[in-house]
Structures are given as C-alpha cells and as structure tokens.
Write a protein that holds these residues in place. Structure first.
Motif, PDB file in Angstrom:
ATOM      1  N   ALA A 147       0.842  -1.205   0.000  1.00 30.07           N
ATOM      2  CA  ALA A 147       0.000   0.000   0.000  1.00 30.07           C
ATOM      3  C   ALA A 147       0.869   1.243   0.000  1.00 30.07           C
ATOM      4  O   ALA A 147       0.606   2.213  -0.725  1.00 30.07           O
ATOM      5  CB  ALA A 147      -0.932   0.000   1.208  1.00 30.07           C
ATOM      6  N   LYS A 148       1.930   1.217   0.782  1.00 28.89           N
ATOM      7  CA  LYS A 148       2.863   2.360   0.822  1.00 28.89           C
ATOM      8  C   LYS A 148       3.565   2.530  -0.528  1.00 28.89           C
ATOM      9  O   LYS A 148       3.663   3.637  -1.055  1.00 28.89           O
ATOM     10  CB  LYS A 148       3.891   2.143   1.933  1.00 28.89           C
ATOM     11  N   GLY A 149       4.026   1.435  -1.094  1.00 27.23           N
ATOM     12  CA  GLY A 149       4.730   1.496  -2.376  1.00 27.23           C
ATOM     13  C   GLY A 149       3.869   2.009  -3.513  1.00 27.23           C
ATOM     14  O   GLY A 149       4.355   2.675  -4.426  1.00 27.23           O
ATOM     15  N   SER A 150       2.569   1.700  -3.449  1.00 21.65           N
ATOM     16  CA  SER A 150       1.662   2.096  -4.534  1.00 21.65           C
ATOM     17  C   SER A 150       0.891   3.381  -4.227  1.00 21.65           C
ATOM     18  O   SER A 150      -0.043   3.726  -4.941  1.00 21.65           O
ATOM     19  CB  SER A 150       0.661   0.964  -4.805  1.00 21.65           C
ATOM     20  N   ASP A 151       1.294   4.071  -3.167  1.00 18.90           N
ATOM     21  CA  ASP A 151       0.575   5.271  -2.702  1.00 18.90           C
ATOM     22  C   ASP A 151      -0.903   4.982  -2.462  1.00 18.90           C
ATOM     23  O   ASP A 151      -1.789   5.753  -2.848  1.00 18.90           O
ATOM     24  CB  ASP A 151       0.732   6.441  -3.689  1.00 18.90           C
ATOM     25  N   GLY A 152      -1.175   3.831  -1.837  1.00 21.49           N
ATOM     26  CA  GLY A 152      -2.537   3.480  -1.454  1.00 21.49           C
ATOM     27  C   GLY A 152      -3.389   2.861  -2.545  1.00 21.49           C
ATOM     28  O   GLY A 152      -4.538   2.496  -2.304  1.00 21.49           O
ATOM     29  N   MET A 153      -2.840   2.711  -3.753  1.00 19.06           N
ATOM     30  CA  MET A 153      -3.619   2.149  -4.870  1.00 19.06           C
ATOM     31  C   MET A 153      -3.770   0.632  -4.752  1.00 19.06           C
ATOM     32  O   MET A 153      -4.708   0.044  -5.271  1.00 19.06           O
ATOM     33  CB  MET A 153      -2.953   2.478  -6.209  1.00 19.06           C
ATOM     34  N   ASN A 154      -2.823  -0.020  -4.092  1.00 16.60           N
ATOM     35  CA  ASN A 154      -2.827  -1.479  -4.030  1.00 16.60           C
ATOM     36  C   ASN A 154      -2.580  -1.959  -2.609  1.00 16.60           C
ATOM     37  O   ASN A 154      -1.598  -1.583  -1.991  1.00 16.60           O
ATOM     38  CB  ASN A 154      -1.726  -2.028  -4.954  1.00 16.60           C
ATOM     39  N   ASN A 155      -3.483  -2.767  -2.113  1.00 15.80           N
ATOM     40  CA  ASN A 155      -3.200  -3.478  -0.867  1.00 15.80           C
ATOM     41  C   ASN A 155      -3.700  -4.922  -0.959  1.00 15.80           C
ATOM     42  O   ASN A 155      -3.928  -5.571   0.048  1.00 15.80           O
ATOM     43  CB  ASN A 155      -3.827  -2.768   0.345  1.00 15.80           C
ATOM     44  N   SER A 156      -3.858  -5.398  -2.198  1.00 27.06           N
ATOM     45  CA  SER A 156      -4.476  -6.707  -2.365  1.00 27.06           C
ATOM     46  C   SER A 156      -3.694  -7.707  -3.209  1.00 27.06           C
ATOM     47  O   SER A 156      -3.939  -8.905  -3.112  1.00 27.06           O
ATOM     48  CB  SER A 156      -5.866  -6.547  -2.990  1.00 27.06           C
ATOM     49  N   PHE A 157      -2.766  -7.269  -4.044  1.00 29.88           N
ATOM     50  CA  PHE A 157      -2.118  -8.232  -4.947  1.00 29.88           C
ATOM     51  C   PHE A 157      -0.605  -8.047  -4.986  1.00 29.88           C
ATOM     52  O   PHE A 157      -0.068  -6.987  -4.658  1.00 29.88           O
ATOM     53  CB  PHE A 157      -2.667  -8.098  -6.373  1.00 29.88           C
ATOM     54  N   LEU A 158       0.056  -9.095  -5.414  1.00 24.64           N
ATOM     55  CA  LEU A 158       1.476  -9.059  -5.757  1.00 24.64           C
ATOM     56  C   LEU A 158       1.637  -9.752  -7.107  1.00 24.64           C
ATOM     57  O   LEU A 158       0.934 -10.725  -7.382  1.00 24.64           O
ATOM     58  CB  LEU A 158       2.317  -9.813  -4.731  1.00 24.64           C
ATOM     59  N   PRO A 159       2.549  -9.275  -7.946  1.00 18.91           N
ATOM     60  CA  PRO A 159       2.864 -10.032  -9.162  1.00 18.91           C
ATOM     61  C   PRO A 159       3.945 -11.072  -8.858  1.00 18.91           C
ATOM     62  O   PRO A 159       4.852 -10.809  -8.060  1.00 18.91           O
ATOM     63  CB  PRO A 159       3.402  -8.953 -10.107  1.00 18.91           C
ATOM     64  N   VAL A 160       3.832 -12.231  -9.454  1.00 16.32           N
ATOM     65  CA  VAL A 160       4.933 -13.187  -9.392  1.00 16.32           C
ATOM     66  C   VAL A 160       6.045 -12.640 -10.284  1.00 16.32           C
ATOM     67  O   VAL A 160       5.782 -12.253 -11.429  1.00 16.32           O
ATOM     68  CB  VAL A 160       4.481 -14.581  -9.890  1.00 16.32           C
ATOM     69  N   PRO A 161       7.285 -12.546  -9.793  1.00 19.49           N
ATOM     70  CA  PRO A 161       8.371 -12.036 -10.642  1.00 19.49           C
ATOM     71  C   PRO A 161       8.456 -12.828 -11.948  1.00 19.49           C
ATOM     72  O   PRO A 161       8.424 -14.060 -11.945  1.00 19.49           O
ATOM     73  CB  PRO A 161       9.619 -12.243  -9.778  1.00 19.49           C
ATOM     74  N   ALA A 162       8.529 -12.092 -13.042  1.00 22.54           N
ATOM     75  CA  ALA A 162       8.486 -12.742 -14.356  1.00 22.54           C
ATOM     76  C   ALA A 162       9.295 -11.949 -15.374  1.00 22.54           C
ATOM     77  O   ALA A 162       9.397 -10.728 -15.269  1.00 22.54           O
ATOM     78  CB  ALA A 162       7.036 -12.860 -14.836  1.00 22.54           C
ATOM     79  N   VAL A 163       9.838 -12.666 -16.340  1.00 26.63           N
ATOM     80  CA  VAL A 163      10.526 -12.040 -17.472  1.00 26.63           C
ATOM     81  C   VAL A 163       9.959 -12.651 -18.751  1.00 26.63           C
ATOM     82  O   VAL A 163       9.912 -13.876 -18.896  1.00 26.63           O
ATOM     83  CB  VAL A 163      12.051 -12.265 -17.419  1.00 26.63           C
ATOM     84  N   PHE A 164       9.501 -11.784 -19.629  1.00 27.92           N
ATOM     85  CA  PHE A 164       8.995 -12.198 -20.942  1.00 27.92           C
ATOM     86  C   PHE A 164       9.872 -11.576 -22.023  1.00 27.92           C
ATOM     87  O   PHE A 164      10.326 -10.439 -21.868  1.00 27.92           O
ATOM     88  CB  PHE A 164       7.558 -11.716 -21.162  1.00 27.92           C
ATOM     89  N   ILE A 165      10.075 -12.292 -23.102  1.00 26.22           N
ATOM     90  CA  ILE A 165      10.674 -11.685 -24.299  1.00 26.22           C
ATOM     91  C   ILE A 165       9.572 -11.631 -25.343  1.00 26.22           C
ATOM     92  O   ILE A 165       8.925 -12.646 -25.642  1.00 26.22           O
ATOM     93  CB  ILE A 165      11.892 -12.471 -24.807  1.00 26.22           C
ATOM     94  N   LEU A 166       9.356 -10.417 -25.870  1.00 31.86           N
ATOM     95  CA  LEU A 166       8.263 -10.173 -26.810  1.00 31.86           C
ATOM     96  C   LEU A 166       8.803  -9.752 -28.168  1.00 31.86           C
ATOM     97  O   LEU A 166       9.824  -9.061 -28.259  1.00 31.86           O
ATOM     98  CB  LEU A 166       7.357  -9.037 -26.297  1.00 31.86           C
ATOM     99  N   ASN A 167       8.074 -10.099 -29.222  1.00 30.96           N
ATOM    100  CA  ASN A 167       8.386  -9.526 -30.529  1.00 30.96           C
ATOM    101  C   ASN A 167       7.643  -8.194 -30.673  1.00 30.96           C
ATOM    102  O   ASN A 167       6.963  -7.752 -29.746  1.00 30.96           O
ATOM    103  CB  ASN A 167       8.055 -10.516 -31.657  1.00 30.96           C
ATOM    104  N   VAL A 168       7.771  -7.553 -31.817  1.00 29.81           N
ATOM    105  CA  VAL A 168       7.180  -6.215 -31.990  1.00 29.81           C
ATOM    106  C   VAL A 168       5.650  -6.246 -32.061  1.00 29.81           C
ATOM    107  O   VAL A 168       5.014  -5.197 -32.001  1.00 29.81           O
ATOM    108  CB  VAL A 168       7.754  -5.504 -33.239  1.00 29.81           C
TER     109      VAL A 168
END
Length: 199
Positions: A147-168
C-alpha cells in the motif's frame, strides 16, 4: 428463449467473476503462454505520464520484466543485474521495460537508487499483472508495504516475478516465471535466449 439468454448472461457473469478472483498463492497463477499477446494498457511512467504498451512494444523487441516493488531486495538485485546486461541486450536490438505495482514517485526512488537507464512503469491497479495472469493475493503481512509502495492504490495483490521476451507484435516468445520470488533468471541465460530468438 428467456432461459437461454439468462443462462448466457450467467455464464458471462461467472467468467468475469472468475477472472477477478485472484489466486491465493503464487503457485496457483495461470500466466499467458508463449505465442499469446501481452494486452494493451496505458501505464504511468516515472514522470507520471501515460505510456501506451502496444506503441512501446512496436518499436523493438522487448525484455519485459515484472517485479514486486522497490521495497523488495531480491527485485532490486535483479534490476541492478539487468542494468549490467542492458548494453548487450540493446546491441541485440532489444529494449528493457520493468513493471511493478509501485506508484510513479516510488519508481523514481528505485530509478535514482539503482541508476537505471531502462524504462520503469507503474501498474498500481494491477490491471496488467492480472491480465497477464501473474497476480495473486498478497499475504496479510505484505499489505502495508505494498500500500505504501503504490501510494494506497494497491493493498491486495502481488505479481509473481516474471521475465517475458516479446516480438514487436507484443507476442510472447519466451517466459521465465518463478513463484519463488528469490529465484530470478540469470543474465547469462537471458542473453543466450535473446540471441537465439534474434536469429
């Protein structure tokens, strides 16, 4: 006929409801797969301006990174490691974009602290993380921090760390997703994959 319409609407409602229900654990996520497209959203930059993802991805191949936030030491170590690999990835024709639930002001703190040259974007509402299928319910002991990191916008979720490689075309050509937030892809593996996809 009314019954058919009712059942159709019920099915749609249940489907939408299911998409809004976040997995309880990081191990229960259902991420997009190789060949699928990262959906288009407008996210906020460090300067708090809108950035359109489709436009951004169309410029060049992308190494797209999702991290938990600038409060996470494992994420900061990963961001710093990516900075070391950046020149080689740029030479291969890639751009690096890193996304977290942090608000723009807190992205700037991370940017300044780690002296990063690549782009950081804010997904404080979690719309993108949820659409990509890597968001899960934050454990109770994380809620004040996020909540602090998102300035109060988020207190419900976390993303699983991920790396994607995308084409254009924003299509996923490679992904590395680890429910154990301490495990991150090495620069050696990332560069090897980037080279192989660039042939």
């Amino acid at each position: 006929m009314k019954k058919i319409i009712y059942l159709a609407l019920l099915a749609i409602g249940l489907s939408v409801h299911a998409q809004n229900d976040l997995p309880k654990l990081a191990t229960e996520i259902t991420p997009l797969l190789i060949g699928e497209k990262i959906p288009n959203f407008n996210l906020k930059s460090v300067e708090n301006t809108n950035v359109n993802l489709t436009e951004l991805f169309s410029k060049k191949r992308t190494v797209l990174v999702f991290y938990r936030g600038g409060w996470c030491p494992y994420c900061n170590a990963h961001l710093a490691a990516l900075a070391e690999a950046e020149k080689e990835l740029l030479d291969l024709g890639y751009q690096i974009i890193a996304i977290s639930p942090d608000a723009p002001a807190n992205l700037k703190v991370t940017d300044d602290k780690e002296k990063l040259n690549y782009l950081l974007l804010s997904d404080s509402t979690g719309e993108l993380s949820k659409a990509v299928g890597i968001a899960f319910k934050a454990p109770e002991n994380y809620k004040a921090t996020i909540a602090k990191g998102s300035d109060g916008m988020n207190n419900s979720f976390l993303p699983v760390p991920a790396v994607f490689i995308l084409n254009v075309n924003a299509e996923i050509e490679f992904e590395h997703i680890s429910p154990n937030f301490k495990n991150r892809i090495s620069n050696d593996l990332l560069i090897t994959v980037a080279k192989s996809l660039n042939k």
